[in-house]
Design a protein around this motif. Structure first.
Motif, PDB file in Angstrom:
ATOM      1  N   HIS A  52      28.267  83.726  34.029  1.00 43.35           N
ATOM      2  CA  HIS A  52      28.634  85.143  33.918  1.00 43.35           C
ATOM      3  C   HIS A  52      29.752  85.547  34.875  1.00 43.35           C
ATOM      4  CE1 HIS A  52      25.634  86.263  31.026  1.00 43.35           C
ATOM      5  NE2 HIS A  52      24.694  85.687  31.748  1.00 43.35           N
ATOM      6  N   ARG A  53      29.903  84.823  35.968  1.00 43.58           N
ATOM      7  CA  ARG A  53      30.890  85.202  36.984  1.00 43.58           C
ATOM      8  C   ARG A  53      32.171  84.393  36.931  1.00 43.58           C
ATOM      9  NH1 ARG A  53      26.929  85.738  42.245  1.00 43.58           N
ATOM     10  NH2 ARG A  53      25.761  87.539  41.490  1.00 43.58           N
ATOM     11  N   ARG A  54      32.291  83.505  35.970  1.00 38.30           N
ATOM     12  CA  ARG A  54      33.471  82.639  35.907  1.00 38.30           C
ATOM     13  C   ARG A  54      34.738  83.443  35.741  1.00 38.30           C
ATOM     14  NH1 ARG A  54      32.500  77.196  32.584  1.00 38.30           N
ATOM     15  NH2 ARG A  54      34.576  76.849  33.378  1.00 38.30           N
ATOM     16  N   LEU A  55      35.759  83.052  36.472  1.00 36.01           N
ATOM     17  CA  LEU A  55      37.073  83.654  36.319  1.00 36.01           C
ATOM     18  C   LEU A  55      37.951  82.827  35.394  1.00 36.01           C
ATOM     19  CD1 LEU A  55      37.783  84.798  39.976  1.00 36.01           C
ATOM     20  CD2 LEU A  55      36.971  86.162  38.054  1.00 36.01           C
ATOM     21  N   ASP A  56      37.592  81.584  35.169  1.00 37.29           N
ATOM     22  CA  ASP A  56      38.354  80.712  34.268  1.00 37.29           C
ATOM     23  C   ASP A  56      37.581  80.549  32.961  1.00 37.29           C
ATOM     24  OD1 ASP A  56      36.279  79.191  35.288  1.00 37.29           O
ATOM     25  OD2 ASP A  56      37.399  77.328  35.152  1.00 37.29           O
ATOM     26  N   VAL A 103      25.493  62.795  47.262  1.00 41.32           N
ATOM     27  CA  VAL A 103      26.849  63.188  47.649  1.00 41.32           C
ATOM     28  C   VAL A 103      27.697  63.471  46.413  1.00 41.32           C
ATOM     29  CG1 VAL A 103      28.974  62.343  48.743  1.00 41.32           C
ATOM     30  CG2 VAL A 103      26.775  62.011  49.874  1.00 41.32           C
ATOM     31  N   VAL A 104      27.537  62.674  45.365  1.00 41.54           N
ATOM     32  CA  VAL A 104      28.264  62.911  44.108  1.00 41.54           C
ATOM     33  C   VAL A 104      27.859  64.261  43.516  1.00 41.54           C
ATOM     34  CG1 VAL A 104      28.493  62.106  41.719  1.00 41.54           C
ATOM     35  CG2 VAL A 104      28.678  60.488  43.596  1.00 41.54           C
ATOM     36  N   ALA A 105      26.570  64.569  43.552  1.00 42.42           N
ATOM     37  CA  ALA A 105      26.100  65.857  43.031  1.00 42.42           C
ATOM     38  C   ALA A 105      26.703  67.009  43.827  1.00 42.42           C
ATOM     39  CB  ALA A 105      24.578  65.923  43.084  1.00 42.42           C
ATOM     40  N   LEU A 106      26.726  66.885  45.134  1.00 47.80           N
ATOM     41  CA  LEU A 106      27.317  67.924  45.975  1.00 47.80           C
ATOM     42  C   LEU A 106      28.815  68.062  45.716  1.00 47.80           C
ATOM     43  CD1 LEU A 106      26.740  69.950  48.222  1.00 47.80           C
ATOM     44  CD2 LEU A 106      27.231  68.138  49.856  1.00 47.80           C
ATOM     45  N   ARG A 107      29.495  66.947  45.515  1.00 43.37           N
ATOM     46  CA  ARG A 107      30.936  66.966  45.218  1.00 43.37           C
ATOM     47  C   ARG A 107      31.214  67.701  43.907  1.00 43.37           C
ATOM     48  NH1 ARG A 107      34.247  63.736  42.083  1.00 43.37           N
ATOM     49  NH2 ARG A 107      36.374  63.538  42.811  1.00 43.37           N
ATOM     50  N   ILE A 108      30.419  67.407  42.879  1.00 43.00           N
ATOM     51  CA  ILE A 108      30.597  68.077  41.592  1.00 43.00           C
ATOM     52  C   ILE A 108      30.401  69.578  41.740  1.00 43.00           C
ATOM     53  CG2 ILE A 108      29.624  68.352  39.275  1.00 43.00           C
ATOM     54  CD1 ILE A 108      28.949  65.349  39.342  1.00 43.00           C
ATOM     55  N   LEU A 109      29.358  69.975  42.462  1.00 43.99           N
ATOM     56  CA  LEU A 109      29.089  71.400  42.643  1.00 43.99           C
ATOM     57  C   LEU A 109      30.205  72.098  43.414  1.00 43.99           C
ATOM     58  CD1 LEU A 109      25.270  71.360  43.392  1.00 43.99           C
ATOM     59  CD2 LEU A 109      26.414  72.281  41.373  1.00 43.99           C
ATOM     60  N   ASN A 114      34.934  75.682  43.321  1.00 40.66           N
ATOM     61  CA  ASN A 114      36.344  75.900  43.631  1.00 40.66           C
ATOM     62  C   ASN A 114      37.151  76.221  42.374  1.00 40.66           C
ATOM     63  OD1 ASN A 114      38.668  75.983  45.253  1.00 40.66           O
ATOM     64  ND2 ASN A 114      39.127  73.861  44.777  1.00 40.66           N
ATOM     65  N   ASN A 115      36.889  75.531  41.285  1.00 46.19           N
ATOM     66  CA  ASN A 115      37.646  75.754  40.054  1.00 46.19           C
ATOM     67  C   ASN A 115      37.256  77.038  39.341  1.00 46.19           C
ATOM     68  OD1 ASN A 115      39.114  73.388  40.323  1.00 46.19           O
ATOM     69  ND2 ASN A 115      37.633  72.197  39.186  1.00 46.19           N
ATOM     70  N   ARG A 116      36.018  77.449  39.455  1.00 44.38           N
ATOM     71  CA  ARG A 116      35.536  78.606  38.706  1.00 44.38           C
ATOM     72  C   ARG A 116      35.733  79.930  39.439  1.00 44.38           C
ATOM     73  NH1 ARG A 116      30.000  76.371  35.910  1.00 44.38           N
ATOM     74  NH2 ARG A 116      31.031  74.760  34.694  1.00 44.38           N
ATOM     75  N   CYS A 117      36.017  79.891  40.711  1.00 43.54           N
ATOM     76  CA  CYS A 117      36.172  81.132  41.477  1.00 43.54           C
ATOM     77  C   CYS A 117      37.612  81.623  41.505  1.00 43.54           C
ATOM     78  CB  CYS A 117      35.655  80.948  42.895  1.00 43.54           C
ATOM     79  SG  CYS A 117      33.880  80.850  42.949  1.00 43.54           S
ATOM     80  N   ARG A 118      38.498  80.932  40.851  1.00 41.66           N
ATOM     81  CA  ARG A 118      39.890  81.376  40.766  1.00 41.66           C
ATOM     82  C   ARG A 118      40.291  81.464  39.303  1.00 41.66           C
ATOM     83  NH1 ARG A 118      43.187  76.781  43.589  1.00 41.66           N
ATOM     84  NH2 ARG A 118      41.386  75.491  43.458  1.00 41.66           N
TER      85      ARG A 118
END
Length: 123
Positions: A52-56, A103-109, A114-118
């Protein structure tokens, strides 16, 4: 019912905390099931808020390699597998593999956040 903003925003993390707390108490089936329910509630809350909050905003006609539902929950499943593997095994190699999966899960999140907040850039 309306919650105060600080409580509303931290609710999924409270669910995750409760899940971890229940897992640390004992390894009984009831506690593991309750922890799984809290973890699932936190995951569903975060994924729903993110959509609901995605900017992209995504274009609906784009076809993904995997279904969107699996794509959205993949890092949470990786994290759950990593946590349960770390809890249940004593083998150092398997624990290292579980830590790497975490660590992979944290990296994906982090990348998704980062990609969805801009908004989408032109370049």
């Amino acid at each position: 019912m309306k919650l105060a903003k600080p409580i509303y925003e931290s609710l999924p993390y409270i669910y995750f905390f409760m899940s971890g707390y229940l897992l640390s108490l004992d390894n009984s089936l009831v506690l593991i099931f309750s922890a799984a329910l809290f973890y699932t509630a936190g995951c569903v809350t975060l994924v729903t808020r993110s959509s609901h909050r995605r900017l992209d905003k995504q274009i609906e006609s784009i076809k993904h390699a995997i279904p969107e539902l699996i794509y959205e929950y993949k890092p949470y499943v990786f994290g759950a597998i990593a946590i349960f593997t770390l809890m249940l095994t004593k083998n150092a190699y398997i624990q290292f593999a579980a830590f790497t999966l975490g660590v992979v899960a944290l990296r994906i999140l982090l990348f998704r956040h980062n990609n969805r907040c801009r908004p989408k850039a032109l370049f």
